[in-house]
Design an enzyme around this catalytic site. Structure first.
Site, mmCIF file in Angstrom:
data_model
loop_
_atom_site.group_PDB
_atom_site.id
_atom_site.type_symbol
_atom_site.label_atom_id
_atom_site.label_comp_id
_atom_site.label_asym_id
_atom_site.label_seq_id
_atom_site.Cartn_x
_atom_site.Cartn_y
_atom_site.Cartn_z
ATOM 1 C CB SER A 143 -0.899 0.038 1.127
ATOM 2 O OG SER A 143 -1.474 1.083 1.448
ATOM 3 C CE1 TYR A 156 -3.541 -2.054 5.121
ATOM 4 C CE2 TYR A 156 -2.924 -0.052 4.602
ATOM 5 C CZ TYR A 156 -3.343 -1.303 4.155
ATOM 6 O OH TYR A 156 -3.396 -1.482 2.840
ATOM 7 C CE LYS A 160 -0.820 -4.042 3.335
ATOM 8 N NZ LYS A 160 -1.141 -5.386 2.480
HETATM 9 N N1 LIG Z 1 -8.756 -1.377 -1.079
HETATM 10 C C1 LIG Z 1 -7.749 -0.566 -1.088
HETATM 11 O O1 LIG Z 1 -8.016 0.720 -1.353
HETATM 12 C C2 LIG Z 1 -6.459 -0.934 -0.882
HETATM 13 C C3 LIG Z 1 -5.411 0.188 -0.980
HETATM 14 C C4 LIG Z 1 -4.189 -0.260 -0.854
HETATM 15 C C5 LIG Z 1 -3.656 -1.580 -0.601
HETATM 16 N N2 LIG Z 1 -4.833 -2.565 -0.247
HETATM 17 C C6 LIG Z 1 -4.095 -3.972 -0.161
HETATM 18 O O2 LIG Z 1 -4.911 -4.768 -0.992
HETATM 19 C C7 LIG Z 1 -4.910 -6.063 -0.466
HETATM 20 C C8 LIG Z 1 -6.479 -6.293 -0.398
HETATM 21 O O3 LIG Z 1 -7.564 -5.437 0.006
HETATM 22 P P1 LIG Z 1 -9.011 -5.524 -0.214
HETATM 23 O O4 LIG Z 1 -9.305 -4.063 0.200
HETATM 24 O O5 LIG Z 1 -9.397 -5.966 -1.566
HETATM 25 O O6 LIG Z 1 -9.411 -6.227 1.042
HETATM 26 P P2 LIG Z 1 -10.944 -6.955 1.388
HETATM 27 O O7 LIG Z 1 -11.896 -6.347 0.439
HETATM 28 O O8 LIG Z 1 -11.107 -6.736 2.842
HETATM 29 O O9 LIG Z 1 -10.614 -8.608 0.867
HETATM 30 C C9 LIG Z 1 -9.850 -9.231 1.799
HETATM 31 C C10 LIG Z 1 -9.893 -10.587 1.397
HETATM 32 O O10 LIG Z 1 -9.027 -11.483 2.090
HETATM 33 C C11 LIG Z 1 -9.741 -12.264 2.841
HETATM 34 N N3 LIG Z 1 -9.094 -12.630 3.983
HETATM 35 C C12 LIG Z 1 -8.985 -11.893 5.160
HETATM 36 N N4 LIG Z 1 -8.186 -12.234 5.908
HETATM 37 C C13 LIG Z 1 -7.976 -13.205 5.778
HETATM 38 C C14 LIG Z 1 -7.175 -14.561 6.321
HETATM 39 N N5 LIG Z 1 -6.517 -14.133 7.405
HETATM 40 N N6 LIG Z 1 -6.879 -15.789 5.721
HETATM 41 C C15 LIG Z 1 -7.456 -15.817 4.530
HETATM 42 N N7 LIG Z 1 -8.355 -14.857 3.880
HETATM 43 C C16 LIG Z 1 -8.389 -13.762 4.500
HETATM 44 C C17 LIG Z 1 -11.415 -12.070 2.773
HETATM 45 O O11 LIG Z 1 -12.152 -13.088 2.917
HETATM 46 P P3 LIG Z 1 -12.710 -13.685 4.166
HETATM 47 O O12 LIG Z 1 -13.035 -12.341 4.962
HETATM 48 O O13 LIG Z 1 -13.886 -14.495 3.757
HETATM 49 O O14 LIG Z 1 -11.576 -14.178 4.787
HETATM 50 C C18 LIG Z 1 -11.378 -11.323 1.384
HETATM 51 O O15 LIG Z 1 -11.491 -12.355 0.569
HETATM 52 C C19 LIG Z 1 -4.744 -5.856 1.184
HETATM 53 O O16 LIG Z 1 -3.471 -6.214 1.355
HETATM 54 C C20 LIG Z 1 -4.813 -4.450 1.174
HETATM 55 O O17 LIG Z 1 -4.102 -4.019 2.334
HETATM 56 C C21 LIG Z 1 -5.978 -2.366 -0.723
#
Ligand SMILES: NC(=O)c1ccc[n+]([C@@H]2O[C@H](COP(=O)([O-])OP(=O)(O)OC[C@H]3O[C@@H](n4cnc5c(N)ncnc54)[C@H](OP(=O)(O)O)[C@@H]3O)[C@@H](O)[C@H]2O)c1
Length: 272
Positions: A143, A156, A160
């Site tokens: 991130s 967070y 990271k």
């Molecule tokens: N969204 C943003 O704006 C953004 C920006 C910068 C970086 N990121 C990074 O991108 C990545 C994905 O973000 P996202 O926004 O797509 O997240 P999200 O919508 O919260 O999705 C997270 C996914 O991971 C699964 N998960 C969570 N904890 C888990 C665990 N301990 N073991 C196995 N599965 C797990 C969740 O399913 P279950 O809950 O069913 O397990 C879900 O499928 C993250 O690393 C985040 O830090 C996101």
């Protein structure tokens, strides 16, 4: 016709039942990869698996929490037993919390670190010997919060940043084995799926949808991830603002801190 840069490659995407992980899994499947989905909620996994299979992809899923070493190992074993090899591991699992440190229940910090740090290191460690055999790739979904600590996101940002040094160590360690290490620093991305974060008291907080146009789409993040993989590149910091932040921070972190303090209201707005 779409390119097939990953034809018959076996790709594990952690946290791919929804969000960015599901977009990366879909994009990889579209380019010919065999997909191992992962998450903790079986219903969401089945939904995602069915969507991929309906498009003709080879997709299986493993329900498990990758922040637990035994379950992370079981995910890797399952992929090897099912497909015989591992070419790509996308470490996508990551959660964030909301609130200034003074207001956070200690369990919040632990939850974020467990998920983001252990949930990345454990699957990587378990997959390394298989990845050495295929001279495969590990990509870490990071991130812009890993560039300079952000207000209201201290656990967070810290988790990271911890992964940044992990990635750097690993890149040196695996150089001789020709395992590709990729680091994608993702900018703010759309939310269309009731994304959950951890509130200051440890409960789940559902984030409001983020408007398209102002933030990246999940497909844009997936495209950058696939390009990093195909080109075996090390790091991509997304967006011009992200790249400027990285440059400015290496030149003068105090200027970045000053800019962040002047824009505190924006962070508070985005936390809702
Ligand atoms: N969204 C943003 O704006 C953004 C920006 C910068 C970086 N990121 C990074 O991108 C990545 C994905 O973000 P996202 O926004 O797509 O997240 P999200 O919508 O919260 O999705 C997270 C996914 O991971 C699964 N998960 C969570 N904890 C888990 C665990 N301990 N073991 C196995 N599965 C797990 C969740 O399913 P279950 O809950 O069913 O397990 C879900 O499928 C993250 O690393 C985040 O830090 C996101």
């Amino acid at each position: 016709m779409a390119q097939k840069r990953f034809l018959n490659k076996v790709a594990i995407v952690t946290g791919s039942s929804r969000g960015i992980g599901s977009a990366i899994a879909s994009a990889l499947a579209q380019e010919g990869a065999k997909i191992v989905l992962n998450g903790r909620d079986e219903e969401r996994l089945i939904e995602q698996q069915t969507a991929l299979q309906n498009k003709g992809a080879a997709a299986i899923y493993f329900k498990g929490d990758v922040s637990d070493a035994a379950q992370a190992q079981a995910l890797i074993d399952f992929a090897l037993q099912s497909f015989g090899q591992i070419d790509i591991l996308i470490n996508n699992v990551g959660i964030s919390s909301r609130g200034y440190l003074a207001t956070l229940h200690p369990s919040v910090v632990e939850q974020v670190f467990r998920s983001n740090v252990f949930g990345t290191i454990f699957p990587t460690q378990a997959a390394l010997s298989a990845l050495r055999q295929t001279k495969g790739s590990v990509v870490f979904i990071s991130s812009l919060a890993a560039i300079h600590g952000l207000p209201g996101l201290s656990p967070y940002s810290a988790s990271k940043m911890a992964l940044t040094s992990f990635v750097e160590s690993l890149r040196i360690e695996e150089h001789a084995h020709q395992v590709h290490i990729g680091h994608l620093q993702v900018a703010m991305t759309e939310i269309v799926h009731n994304k959950e974060v951890v509130a200051a008291d440890g409960s789940k907080q559902v984030l409001a949808a983020r408007q398209k146009g102002k933030v990246l789409t999940m497909q844009e993040v997936a495209t950058d991830c696939l390009n990093l993989l195909a080109q075996r590149k090390f790091r991509n910091t997304q967006t011009l603002l992200g790249k400027m932040n990285r440059m400015l921070n290496s030149f003068s972190p105090l200027i970045v801190e000053f800019i962040l303090r002047k824009n505190l209201h924006k962070f508070e707005e985005n936390s809702k």
